[in-house]
Scaffold this motif. Structure first.
Motif, PDB file in Angstrom:
ATOM      1  N   ALA A 208      64.162  43.682  31.312  1.00  0.00           N
ATOM      2  CA  ALA A 208      64.906  43.644  32.573  1.00  0.00           C
ATOM      3  C   ALA A 208      66.378  43.931  32.348  1.00  0.00           C
ATOM      4  O   ALA A 208      67.026  44.604  33.157  1.00  0.00           O
ATOM      5  N   ALA A 209      66.922  43.448  31.245  1.00  0.00           N
ATOM      6  CA  ALA A 209      68.332  43.699  30.938  1.00  0.00           C
ATOM      7  C   ALA A 209      68.570  45.172  30.640  1.00  0.00           C
ATOM      8  O   ALA A 209      69.568  45.758  31.083  1.00  0.00           O
ATOM      9  N   LEU A 212      68.319  47.157  34.012  1.00  0.00           N
ATOM     10  CA  LEU A 212      69.532  46.949  34.804  1.00  0.00           C
ATOM     11  C   LEU A 212      70.712  47.676  34.180  1.00  0.00           C
ATOM     12  O   LEU A 212      71.509  48.314  34.860  1.00  0.00           O
ATOM     13  N   GLY A 213      70.813  47.562  32.858  1.00  0.00           N
ATOM     14  CA  GLY A 213      71.934  48.177  32.158  1.00  0.00           C
ATOM     15  C   GLY A 213      71.922  49.686  32.227  1.00  0.00           C
ATOM     16  O   GLY A 213      72.967  50.315  32.419  1.00  0.00           O
ATOM     17  N   ALA A 235      75.918  44.490  38.432  1.00  0.00           N
ATOM     18  CA  ALA A 235      74.780  44.538  37.508  1.00  0.00           C
ATOM     19  C   ALA A 235      74.808  43.366  36.540  1.00  0.00           C
ATOM     20  O   ALA A 235      73.764  42.772  36.225  1.00  0.00           O
ATOM     21  N   ARG A 238      73.541  40.238  38.376  1.00  0.00           N
ATOM     22  CA  ARG A 238      72.082  40.237  38.529  1.00  0.00           C
ATOM     23  C   ARG A 238      71.395  39.957  37.203  1.00  0.00           C
ATOM     24  O   ARG A 238      70.390  39.236  37.142  1.00  0.00           O
ATOM     25  N   ASN A 239      71.944  40.496  36.153  1.00  0.00           N
ATOM     26  CA  ASN A 239      71.369  40.318  34.817  1.00  0.00           C
ATOM     27  C   ASN A 239      71.487  38.874  34.343  1.00  0.00           C
ATOM     28  O   ASN A 239      70.511  38.251  33.893  1.00  0.00           O
ATOM     29  N   LEU A 242      69.020  36.229  35.577  1.00  0.00           N
ATOM     30  CA  LEU A 242      67.612  36.286  35.186  1.00  0.00           C
ATOM     31  C   LEU A 242      67.266  35.092  34.302  1.00  0.00           C
ATOM     32  O   LEU A 242      68.008  34.756  33.379  1.00  0.00           O
ATOM     33  N   THR A 245      67.429  35.822  30.652  1.00  0.00           N
ATOM     34  CA  THR A 245      68.774  35.927  30.097  1.00  0.00           C
ATOM     35  C   THR A 245      69.346  34.547  29.812  1.00  0.00           C
ATOM     36  O   THR A 245      70.017  34.335  28.788  1.00  0.00           O
TER      37      THR A 245
END
Length: 261
Positions: A208-209, A212-213, A235, A238-239, A242, A245
């Motif tokens: 997911a990271a 997004l990245g 971003a 949002r990251n 998670l 994260t």
């Protein structure tokens, strides 16, 4: 007829192999369609974390299929509609690569010319074999590589790109590394191993990271500083929210590996 794109999957890595070595993996109408379909499928597959774009044979990709293009001139309009369709389809396919959720690594041997060089420049990263050569050589036959130029000028400094475009000369892997067109150089016999090691390193990160990245990276790339930071900050927010994260940060502080699903 063998599949124009061979797909190999393992450990979160999808390996797409151009499979038309007889014409140096030229981007024919059929090859563009096959690659477009393969990328479209992968975009929706959460299990794929990294994509490697490779090729069978002596060359990575020799650009558009000139024999096919010449044959199109027999049409009533001299090929105008066919050429417009070809370049539009190719442009859409090239844009799918940076838009893909997963990072894409080009694995390059032999030559990558014209639209083949465009394909390398469109990828997020590239590994080249020693002896690989890169060029946007259309000017040598009277056809300025205007569409390859779009990706090339976003991958290397403008003056270097313009020199390649107007001289039609090849650059070697070392020069491509210096300009930023490729990330790493490998011995020919270690090309696949080196590329797959890079892919495995990325595949081990939080998916997911990375997704997004990558999106934020491309969204901010051509913006002014303030707008770029606005996109990047969103971003990051949002990251960081998670759950995985939060677990990754806790694991770092606790000096242990993260427990990610």
């Amino acid at each position: 007829m063998a599949d124009l794109i061979q797909r190999q999957d393992g450990n979160g890595i999808a390996r797409l192999v151009l499979n038309s070595p007889g014409n140096y993996n030229a981007l024919s109408v059929e090859m563009i369609a096959a690659l477009t379909n393969a990328l479209r499928d992968i975009a929706d597959e959460d299990g794929v974390r990294v994509v490697v774009l490779a090729a069978n044979g002596r060359a990575f990709c020799a650009g558009h299929d000139l024999r096919q293009m010449q044959a199109a001139r027999d049409g009533a309009d001299g090929g105008a509609a066919a050429f417009a369709d070809l370049f539009d389809a190719c442009a859409r396919m090239m844009q799918m690569i940076p838009a893909l959720p997963q990072p894409v690594i080009a694995e390059v041997q032999g030559i990558a010319t014209a639209a083949g060089c465009q394909l390398v420049a469109s990828c997020d990263m590239a590994v080249a074999a020693e002896g690989a050569r890169f060029g946007v050589n259309g000017v040598n036959i009277g056809l300025f590589c205007s569409t390859p130029m779009v990706a090339l000028t976003r991958a290397v400094p403008p003056k270097a790109a313009f020199e390649m475009l107007v001289t039609g000369e090849f650059i070697d892997a070392a020069r491509a590394l210096q300009l930023g067109l490729v990330n790493r150089i490998a011995a020919p016999e270690a090309l696949t191993e080196t590329t797959m090691e890079m892919a495995a390193t990325i595949a081990a990160k939080l998916p997911a990271a990375i997704r997004l990245g990558k999106r934020a990276f491309h969204d901010q790339l051509r913006l002014g500083l303030a707008n770029a930071y606005e996109i990047a900050s969103g971003a990051m927010c949002r990251n960081i929210l998670l759950p995985d994260t939060a677990e990754g940060m806790a694991a770092f502080l606790e000096k242990r590996p993260p427990s990610w699903a």
